[in-house]
Enzyme design. Structure first.
Site, PDB file in Angstrom:
ATOM      1  N   GLY A  23       2.317 -38.607-142.235  1.00  0.00           N
ATOM      2  CA  GLY A  23       3.721 -38.554-142.632  1.00  0.00           C
ATOM      3  C   GLY A  23       4.044 -39.758-143.493  1.00  0.00           C
ATOM      4  O   GLY A  23       4.228 -39.674-144.705  1.00  0.00           O
ATOM      5  N   ARG A  24       4.040 -40.920-142.837  1.00  0.00           N
ATOM      6  CA  ARG A  24       4.438 -42.164-143.497  1.00  0.00           C
ATOM      7  C   ARG A  24       3.655 -42.438-144.785  1.00  0.00           C
ATOM      8  O   ARG A  24       4.243 -42.851-145.784  1.00  0.00           O
ATOM      9  CB  ARG A  24       4.230 -43.327-142.526  1.00  0.00           C
ATOM     10  CG  ARG A  24       4.824 -44.650-142.950  1.00  0.00           C
ATOM     11  CD  ARG A  24       4.361 -45.759-142.010  1.00  0.00           C
ATOM     12  NE  ARG A  24       4.599 -45.447-140.615  1.00  0.00           N
ATOM     13  CZ  ARG A  24       5.719 -45.759-139.948  1.00  0.00           C
ATOM     14  NH1 ARG A  24       6.676 -46.411-140.559  1.00  0.00           N
ATOM     15  NH2 ARG A  24       5.862 -45.423-138.684  1.00  0.00           N
ATOM     16  N   GLU A  36      -2.468 -35.093-140.037  1.00  0.00           N
ATOM     17  CA  GLU A  36      -0.997 -34.971-140.032  1.00  0.00           C
ATOM     18  C   GLU A  36      -0.326 -36.240-140.543  1.00  0.00           C
ATOM     19  O   GLU A  36       0.462 -36.860-139.823  1.00  0.00           O
ATOM     20  CB  GLU A  36      -0.496 -34.711-138.598  1.00  0.00           C
ATOM     21  CG  GLU A  36      -1.099 -33.534-137.895  1.00  0.00           C
ATOM     22  CD  GLU A  36      -0.786 -33.526-136.396  1.00  0.00           C
ATOM     23  OE1 GLU A  36      -0.392 -34.577-135.851  1.00  0.00           O
ATOM     24  OE2 GLU A  36      -0.940 -32.466-135.779  1.00  0.00           O
ATOM     25  N   CYS A  79      29.857 -52.379-137.102  1.00  0.00           N
ATOM     26  CA  CYS A  79      30.315 -53.372-136.123  1.00  0.00           C
ATOM     27  C   CYS A  79      29.308 -53.565-135.004  1.00  0.00           C
ATOM     28  O   CYS A  79      29.592 -53.267-133.833  1.00  0.00           O
ATOM     29  CB  CYS A  79      31.667 -52.939-135.575  1.00  0.00           C
ATOM     30  SG  CYS A  79      32.854 -52.709-136.886  1.00  0.00           S
ATOM     31  N   GLU A  80      28.107 -54.011-135.363  1.00  0.00           N
ATOM     32  CA  GLU A  80      27.082 -54.368-134.378  1.00  0.00           C
ATOM     33  C   GLU A  80      26.230 -55.462-135.002  1.00  0.00           C
ATOM     34  O   GLU A  80      25.883 -55.385-136.179  1.00  0.00           O
ATOM     35  CB  GLU A  80      26.151 -53.175-134.086  1.00  0.00           C
ATOM     36  CG  GLU A  80      26.837 -52.015-133.450  1.00  0.00           C
ATOM     37  CD  GLU A  80      25.901 -51.214-132.557  1.00  0.00           C
ATOM     38  OE1 GLU A  80      24.863 -51.757-132.126  1.00  0.00           O
ATOM     39  OE2 GLU A  80      26.227 -50.061-132.309  1.00  0.00           O
ATOM     40  N   TYR A  91      10.955 -41.901-142.326  1.00  0.00           N
ATOM     41  CA  TYR A  91      11.755 -42.363-141.189  1.00  0.00           C
ATOM     42  C   TYR A  91      13.000 -43.110-141.664  1.00  0.00           C
ATOM     43  O   TYR A  91      13.450 -44.062-141.032  1.00  0.00           O
ATOM     44  CB  TYR A  91      10.885 -43.208-140.230  1.00  0.00           C
ATOM     45  CG  TYR A  91       9.621 -42.487-139.822  1.00  0.00           C
ATOM     46  CD1 TYR A  91       9.697 -41.392-138.966  1.00  0.00           C
ATOM     47  CD2 TYR A  91       8.374 -42.848-140.338  1.00  0.00           C
ATOM     48  CE1 TYR A  91       8.551 -40.687-138.623  1.00  0.00           C
ATOM     49  CE2 TYR A  91       7.229 -42.142-139.989  1.00  0.00           C
ATOM     50  CZ  TYR A  91       7.330 -41.066-139.128  1.00  0.00           C
ATOM     51  OH  TYR A  91       6.193 -40.365-138.798  1.00  0.00           O
ATOM     52  N   TYR A 119      12.913 -51.025-134.968  1.00  0.00           N
ATOM     53  CA  TYR A 119      11.508 -51.440-134.843  1.00  0.00           C
ATOM     54  C   TYR A 119      11.251 -52.832-135.405  1.00  0.00           C
ATOM     55  O   TYR A 119      10.096 -53.175-135.665  1.00  0.00           O
ATOM     56  CB  TYR A 119      10.584 -50.487-135.618  1.00  0.00           C
ATOM     57  CG  TYR A 119      10.766 -49.018-135.388  1.00  0.00           C
ATOM     58  CD1 TYR A 119      10.500 -48.439-134.143  1.00  0.00           C
ATOM     59  CD2 TYR A 119      11.155 -48.183-136.436  1.00  0.00           C
ATOM     60  CE1 TYR A 119      10.631 -47.075-133.963  1.00  0.00           C
ATOM     61  CE2 TYR A 119      11.282 -46.821-136.251  1.00  0.00           C
ATOM     62  CZ  TYR A 119      11.023 -46.275-135.015  1.00  0.00           C
ATOM     63  OH  TYR A 119      11.143 -44.924-134.845  1.00  0.00           O
ATOM     64  N   ARG A 151      15.384 -48.443-139.267  1.00  0.00           N
ATOM     65  CA  ARG A 151      14.088 -49.043-138.912  1.00  0.00           C
ATOM     66  C   ARG A 151      14.163 -50.545-138.633  1.00  0.00           C
ATOM     67  O   ARG A 151      13.549 -51.012-137.671  1.00  0.00           O
ATOM     68  CB  ARG A 151      13.035 -48.733-139.981  1.00  0.00           C
ATOM     69  CG  ARG A 151      12.775 -47.223-140.148  1.00  0.00           C
ATOM     70  CD  ARG A 151      11.595 -46.920-141.067  1.00  0.00           C
ATOM     71  NE  ARG A 151      10.361 -47.382-140.482  1.00  0.00           N
ATOM     72  CZ  ARG A 151       9.733 -48.488-140.812  1.00  0.00           C
ATOM     73  NH1 ARG A 151      10.206 -49.250-141.772  1.00  0.00           N
ATOM     74  NH2 ARG A 151       8.645 -48.839-140.190  1.00  0.00           N
TER      75      ARG A 151
END
Ligand SMILES: *Cc1c(COP(=O)(O)O)cnc(C)c1O
Length: 427
Positions: free
Chosen positions: A277-278, A275, A346-347, A375, A318, A314
């Site tokens: 994905g990345r 499986e 604004c963060e 992702y 992460y 990301r």
């Protein structure tokens, strides 16, 4: 290898200059390379040559209809983790017998949808899920084909938020209890036990954890067969990592991963599923953005882009690293300077990179975040009422918008004001 290269001083996606797409679509946008997606899928398919197998693309890494169609046409199955992803796979024309349903919290409604529409197997993660699935299937007069996802208690040596194979993670059934739970599964009227599933995490950069996990799966296969179960399919999960920087050492190749699978479970006569994905979609996509401002701070220069954490989460979620490259190729040996690369949200968390060495850039210049195909768009949101970032697919010299940017009117029209608020504040 990917298909995002400089040609005549301009960064291209296959045969298309990214700046030409930017001129028509506007920034920011994601751009995917069909050749890269297909190449990566085929590497996995070939790596499992000689074994009965199916490569199921993990749709949670990228679930655009065009991407699913492209990979399904090449022969891929799909790994879905929600009723929404199941519906997306079916809408793109993927037959039910090429869809596996993973995930720790499947609802009865999702189970019913998959049983009605056709499913290759459910990867079941707990006893309560097993009982619910049996009840749902039995009520429909059918039996659900299942594997049990085993938690092998293996350290995947990856980021804590994407490690899934340790006993403290929420995933799977502890391997020590596997025989007991298989015995329970075999007694349930709506369940057809066909195999074992394992997935230990994402962005693994060594093969050793896979080897430990797959040897445990092989031992368990033998034990379960002794107990009388007909174990005929092994789903070995995804998780193979990709290089996010071009300088660091290369993660394992699909070919070596395939050899490892052959070595650890190849003699069991089971059909094998993986499986990924990345590794299929990650390096097949870039996020293109424009520099809005160059702002000089105290002791540091900020590059303020029109892409933000809501478009590519990301780095803030992460601490992920993405290469950032200008669309116009820098002159050889052009001097570099450190930038803090940030978005307009604004963060403070809306920071893509700190002290990143880049060649000189100015307002209006275009840059690309590499390795943004997995992702990326799927995790995007409209935080700060920023329109959902559009997606573009390139194949050779053709390109198409595969998800348009919504207009502000469309975004606002999705909200409704209850009629009891009508006129409030108007008088
Ligand atoms: C996330 C996930 C995958 C895909 O992982 P990648 O690291 O993208 O290859 C595969 N299987 C399951 C069950 C997952 O949750």
């Amino acid at each position: 290898m990917d298909h995002f290269l400089y040609r005549d001083g301009a960064l291209h996606a296959e045969d298309v200059p990214l700046a030409a797409i930017a001129a028509e679509v506007g920034t920011p946008f994601y751009c995917y390379s069909a050749a890269t997606l297909l190449r990566h899928y085929r590497l996995f398919d070939e790596a499992l040559n000689g074994m009965e197998h199916l490569v199921c693309f993990a749709m949670k890494s990228n679930s655009n209809q065009a991407i699913i169609r492209l990979l399904a046409d090449a022969g891929a199955g799909m790994d879905v983790v929600s009723g929404g992803e199941y519906a997306r796979a079916r809408a793109a024309g993927v037959p039910g017998n090429r869809i596996v349903f993973s995930g720790v919290g499947k609802t009865a409604a999702e189970m019913r949808t998959a049983l009605e529409g056709g499913i290759r197997q459910f990867n079941v993660e707990s006893e309560p899920e097993l009982e619910r699935l049996s009840a749902v299937a039995a009520a429909m007069g059918s039996r659900a084909p299942i594997t049990l996802r085993i938690n092998p208690d293996v350290d995947a040596k990856t980021h804590a938020k994407i490690a899934t194979g340790k006993s403290e993670n929420k995933f799977g059934i502890p391997i020590a209890r596997a025989r007991e739970v298989y015995a329970m599964a075999a007694r349930l009227p709506g369940i057809d036990v066909i195999g074992i599933d394992v997935h230990i995490g994402s962005q693994l950069t060594e093969l050793a954890p896979f080897e430990v996990a797959y040897r445990k799966v092989a031992d368990l296969t033998r034990a379960l067969r002794e107990d009388g179960h007909d174990i005929r399919r092994l789903d070995l999960g995804g998780g193979l990592g990709i290089p996010y920087t071009r300088s660091n050492e290369a993660p394992p190749l699909p070919r070596d991963y395939g050899d490892l699978i052959r070595r650890t479970v190849g003699d069991l006569g089971c059909e094998v599923e993986i499986e990924p994905g990345r590794l299929i979609s990650g390096n097949a996509g870039v996020l293109v953005s424009e520099v809005i401002y160059l702002k000089s701070g105290e002791g540091r220069d900020f590059l303020i882009l029109d892409a933000a954490m809501n478009d590519l989460v990301r780095p803030s979620m992460y601490d992920a690293y993405h290469d950032i490259v200008p669309l116009r190729e820098p002159a050889p040996g052009a001097p570099q300077q450190p930038f803090d690369v940030v978005g307009p949200v604004c963060e403070t968390g809306d920071t893509f990179a700190r002290g990143r060495e880049l060649t000189a850039l100015a307002a209006g210049d275009l840059v690309a975040f590499r390795s943004a195909g997995a992702y990326g768009a799927v995790m995007a949101s409209e935080y700060n009422s920023r329109p959902l970032v559009p997606e573009v697919l390139v194949q050779g010299d053709r390109w198409a918008v595969i998800r348009p940017r919504p207009t502000l009117d469309e975004m606002i029209a999705r909200d409704t004001v209850p009629d009891w608020l009508d006129g409030a504040g108007a008088d």
